[in-house]
Design an enzyme around this catalytic site. Structure first.
Site, PDB file in Angstrom:
ATOM      1  N   SER A   1      48.349  23.226  46.559  1.00  8.90           N
ATOM      2  CA  SER A   1      47.603  22.798  45.354  1.00  8.90           C
ATOM      3  C   SER A   1      48.354  21.104  45.649  1.00  8.90           C
ATOM      4  O   SER A   1      49.250  20.926  46.926  1.00  8.90           O
ATOM      5  CB  SER A   1      49.089  23.146  44.443  1.00  8.90           C
ATOM      6  OG  SER A   1      49.408  22.585  43.357  1.00  8.90           O
TER       7      SER A   1
ATOM      8  N   HIS B   1      44.462  50.270  35.239  1.00  4.02           N
ATOM      9  CA  HIS B   1      44.625  49.884  34.095  1.00  4.02           C
ATOM     10  C   HIS B   1      45.544  48.704  34.205  1.00  4.02           C
ATOM     11  O   HIS B   1      46.750  47.928  33.715  1.00  4.02           O
ATOM     12  CB  HIS B   1      45.225  50.098  33.263  1.00  4.02           C
ATOM     13  CG  HIS B   1      44.504  51.568  32.129  1.00  4.02           C
ATOM     14  ND1 HIS B   1      43.030  51.375  31.593  1.00  4.02           N
ATOM     15  CD2 HIS B   1      44.887  52.999  32.566  1.00  4.02           C
ATOM     16  CE1 HIS B   1      43.110  52.861  30.860  1.00  4.02           C
ATOM     17  NE2 HIS B   1      43.356  53.699  32.266  1.00  4.02           N
TER      18      HIS B   1
END
Length: 472
Positions: free
Chosen positions: A282, A152
């Site tokens: 970036s 999970h």
């Protein structure tokens, strides 16, 4: 290439030179001419009024396609196959009258597609083996390196870095098995006529069915196929396209799963995809190292999984012996499926060839949670020393909640200190520290990896590791 018209990113950015050539106009139309030559040769050898000279002339003009002539003729007759029959006849005038004898358009279009798809699958198989070879080397190197497991996406029992790579490998191996099955069972259409009855050849061969079978056997063998479909309409069954795109989709699913796992791990800096010396992460944030290769794998894989939906829809609406509403769809969906699968596997090769493990961060991450993960072992040891299992379980729960609350305030984990101070456990801090070795909690991971790789050894014996070099 002109920059004032649309070009597919699959061709301009992503796919390999091999795959771009395989689905080029030259390869497609030269394959048509090879098929026409093979048909004429078989008909000549089986006694139809076609001369060896005509076959030789067809053979001599397979590659010199006059596209201007073909395109002009198609504008006049609105039929691409007949336009190329006309252009071929202009190049080989002595054979112009016997080109396409007894055939229908799908003789060249469908058989050519089967040849290209077969060759494309073989090429993808080699690329897939390259990914598997890279992952095998990675899994072997890190087979015993403990890392935090997740269920999970929450911290769970430790695994090893190599075991996780083996899970990725296992997915790709299932794709390889499926791909091999398709290659092993792929059949040729042959030359079967307008509705698949071979009626035109019954006329040409005076009702001699054995000669028709031999003609199809010879043509199929010339292109590397050992079987034709037993029955067909005008086309080969479009279920074949569905099977092919399904395995390409399956490859995309495996690639997406691996790349997404790497993206999650790169967020924590545990594992990083290759990052070049001058690469910019970036345009605004110069410090960033975005997982752009894995993001691209996921992006292209998503496109490929969606593209695969075309084939079952087409296969389900083949009216009776033939309809043409498959043609435009197949011209796009099948080649783009192959180009996209090629791009995905090249990226997978690139990532798996340069995947970097930050072992100190991996170790730090697992040790942050190890006190919690070790509590079951601690509880068992305390029981051996006379403790009550249920009482100890409750005390561990209480101490764990308190330690977690402290961590949420930005403080270090003090669970071991709490357990050492609790007389119910009867263990010193030094004794507790002895069970803080992550390797104690990875079970049989290393042995599982070794066994799995030994099972794959014969399959990967001839595979070459690949870097999947990408230019953009």
């Amino acid at each position: 290439m002109s920059k004032d018209v649309y070009e597919s990113p699959l061709s301009s950015r992503y796919a390999s030179p091999y795959m771009l050539h395989l689905f080029s106009a030259d390869m497609r139309f030269q394959t048509w001419r090879r098929l026409w030559t093979a048909l004429a040769r078989a008909e000549h050898e089986l006694g139809l009024p076609i001369t060896a000279g005509q076959v030789a002339e067809l053979e001599a003009h397979i590659t010199d396609i006059d596209y201007a002539v073909a395109e002009q003729r198609e504008r006049e007759v609105r039929h691409d196959v007949m336009a190329h029959v006309y252009a071929y006849g202009k190049a080989a005038p002595s054979a112009a009258g016997i080109i396409h004898l007894g055939a229908t358009s799908c003789y060249v279009t469908d058989n050519a597609d089967l040849i290209l798809y077969r060759d494309g699958l073989r090429y993808l198989r080699g690329e897939l083996l390259g990914v598997l070879a890279n992952l095998a080397a990675f899994a072997r190197e890190y087979a015993a390196v403990p890392t935090l497991g997740y269920t999970h996406y929450q911290p769970a029992q430790p695994v090893t870095v190599g075991k996780r790579a083996a899970l990725w490998m296992q997915d790709f191996l299932s794709d390889l098995e499926e791909l091999d099955h398709i290659l092993a069972t792929l059949k040729f259409l042959g030359c079967r006529g307008t509705t698949g009855t071979e009626a035109s050849f019954m006329d040409l061969f005076d009702g001699d069915g054995a000669k028709i079978d031999e003609m199809n056997r010879r043509i199929a063998a010339e292109f590397g196929f050992d079987r034709c479909f037993s029955v067909c309409g005008q086309t080969y069954p479009r279920k074949t396209d569905s099977r092919i795109l399904n395995v390409l989709s399956s490859l995309a699913q495996s690639a997406y799963r691996m790349a997404n796992d790497i993206r999650l791990l790169q967020h924590d800096r545990q594992i990083e995809e290759p990052f070049e010396k001058n690469q910019i992460g970036s345009s605004a944030m110069a410090y960033k190292r975005n997982p752009m290769r894995c993001e691209r794998i996921c992006s292209l894989s998503r496109y490929l999984m969606a593209d695969a939906a075309n084939a079952p829809m087409t296969a389900s609406v083949q009216w009776l012996e033939r309809t043409l509403d498959d043609s435009a769809n197949r011209r796009i969906a099948l080649p783009e499926g192959f180009l996209c699968a090629d791009a995905v596997l090249r990226l997978c090769q690139n990532v798996t060839n340069g995947l970097h493990v930050n072992e100190k961060i991996v170790d730090r991450t697992i040790r942050e949670y190890l006190p919690f993960l070790a509590t079951e072992n601690i509880m068992m040891e305390a029981v051996k020393r006379g403790g009550d299992r249920q009482e100890l379980h409750e005390r561990i729960r209480q101490h764990s909640m308190a330690a977690t609350a402290r961590m949420k305030e930005g403080e270090r984990c003090d669970l071991l200190d709490r357990l050492a101070a609790d007389p119910a456990f009867g263990m010193t801090r030094a004794e507790l520290d002895t069970v803080m070795d992550p390797a104690l909690y990875t079970g049989r991971c290393a042995q599982q990896v070794e066994r799995f790789l030994s099972e794959c050894a014969s399959l990967l014996a001839d595979a070459q590791s690949a870097d999947g070099a990408i230019s953009l």
